[in-house]
Design an enzyme around this catalytic site. Structure first.
Site, PDB file in Angstrom:
ATOM      1  N   ALA A  61      12.359  -3.859  -5.437  1.00 34.18           N
ATOM      2  CA  ALA A  61      13.698  -4.214  -5.917  1.00 34.18           C
ATOM      3  C   ALA A  61      13.952  -3.601  -7.287  1.00 34.18           C
ATOM      4  O   ALA A  61      13.036  -3.149  -7.973  1.00 34.18           O
ATOM      5  CB  ALA A  61      13.836  -5.730  -5.989  1.00 34.18           C
ATOM      6  N   GLY A 106      10.037  -5.064  -1.896  1.00 32.90           N
ATOM      7  CA  GLY A 106      11.048  -4.801  -0.886  1.00 32.90           C
ATOM      8  C   GLY A 106      10.762  -3.559  -0.073  1.00 32.90           C
ATOM      9  O   GLY A 106      11.148  -3.477   1.097  1.00 32.90           O
ATOM     10  N   GLU A 109       8.390  -4.698   2.530  1.00 31.77           N
ATOM     11  CA  GLU A 109       9.134  -5.549   3.457  1.00 31.77           C
ATOM     12  C   GLU A 109      10.025  -4.717   4.377  1.00 31.77           C
ATOM     13  O   GLU A 109      10.212  -5.056   5.552  1.00 31.77           O
ATOM     14  CB  GLU A 109       9.967  -6.566   2.674  1.00 31.77           C
ATOM     15  CG  GLU A 109       9.111  -7.648   2.031  1.00 31.77           C
ATOM     16  CD  GLU A 109       9.868  -8.485   1.021  1.00 31.77           C
ATOM     17  OE1 GLU A 109       9.931  -9.708   1.205  1.00 31.77           O
ATOM     18  OE2 GLU A 109      10.405  -7.914   0.047  1.00 31.77           O
ATOM     19  N   GLU A 129       5.298  -9.480  -5.906  1.00 37.07           N
ATOM     20  CA  GLU A 129       6.277 -10.401  -6.493  1.00 37.07           C
ATOM     21  C   GLU A 129       5.632 -11.523  -7.292  1.00 37.07           C
ATOM     22  O   GLU A 129       6.205 -12.007  -8.279  1.00 37.07           O
ATOM     23  CB  GLU A 129       7.167 -10.999  -5.393  1.00 37.07           C
ATOM     24  CG  GLU A 129       8.124 -10.016  -4.748  1.00 37.07           C
ATOM     25  CD  GLU A 129       7.522  -9.262  -3.570  1.00 37.07           C
ATOM     26  OE1 GLU A 129       8.270  -8.589  -2.849  1.00 37.07           O
ATOM     27  OE2 GLU A 129       6.281  -9.345  -3.372  1.00 37.07           O
TER      28      GLU A 129
END
Length: 255
Positions: A61, A106, A109, A129
């Site tokens: 992110a 991300g 993911e 994270e």
């Protein structure tokens, strides 16, 4: 544009293009959702490759953007974030992630949303994270344990550590490791081969597997049975069986 959809040979490439690290800011997330839905609709797209370029898949992110957000802002954004990734996961066609360099947070993911993952020898994957005082928010706590098992997923999520390509392969986080310069070529070849297959049967297979993972086996068997019987109404089934009887196995052409 931060994400582009390029189509060739029945394969749609969702190309992340936000240098230098393909950070997944809100605009990129929204664009990804838009193009995943386009790839779903387009009949000339029969398989999909997700690619970030030769140097990096996606480093996660946009931390600077997130740092400026308070709880209220993230409550509003978190659903849009997940919806973008879910749109990729629900593309009803074969999807392969071509992973080079970093696929973190991300980025990892996003790779989890694919059906198959081909990684370069230079790939590094992880869910860092926790090092920010957070947890994965784009599906990592759900898709990662479903893929590699809960204890291995918790190791990666609890520690935030990165794994290199060889360990990612051993964990089952990626499915194939190749030289970095061959990642896209091999991913496109995998997708192009499946793009020649029976589109409805491939859709049925993907939906049956994915739906079955989310429910009990009896319900999953019902999903499978309904799809199996339904495919007997398709031209591809007629073509495939006719070719088998007349020419032998593996000769049918579905386009």
């Amino acid at each position: 544009m931060t994400v582009n959809l390029e189509v060739a040979e029945g394969v749609g490439t969702l190309r992340l293009d936000r240098p230098p690290m393909n950070a997944l800011d809100a605009a990129t997330q929204d664009r990804l959702k838009e193009l995943a839905e386009e790839a779903t609709r387009r009949e000339d797209v029969r398989a999909v490759v997700i690619y970030g370029g030769e140097k990096v898949f996606a480093a996660g992110a946009d931390i600077k953007e997130m740092q400026a957000m308070d709880h209220t802002a993230m409550v509003l954004r978190a659903r849009a974030l997940q919806d973008a990734f879910t749109a990729v996961a629900r593309i009803p066609k074969p999807v392969v992630a071509a992973v080079t360099g970093y696929a973190l947070g991300g980025g990892c993911e996003l790779a989890l949303c694919a059906d198959f993952r081909i990684a370069g020898e230079n790939a590094k994957l992880g869910q860092p994270e926790i090092l920010l005082g957070l947890i994965p928010g784009a599906g990592g706590t759900q898709r990662l344990p479903r893929l590699i098992g809960p204890s291995k997923a918790k190791d990666l999520i609890f520690t935030g550590r990165m794994v290199k390509a060889d360990e990612a392969l051993a964990l089952g986080l990626v499915d194939r490791v190749v030289p970095a310069g061959e990642v896209y070529e091999q991913a496109h070849a995998w997708a192009a081969r499946l793009a020649q297959g029976p589109a409805l049967a491939l859709r049925a297979a993907k939906e049956a597997v994915d739906a079955g993972l989310e429910t009990d086996i009896d319900t999953g068997l019902t999903v499978e049975r309904n799809w199996f019987a339904g495919l007997f109404a398709t031209e591809d089934r007629e073509r495939g069986m006719r070719s088998f009887v007349e020419e032998g196995p593996g000769k049918a052409k579905f386009l």
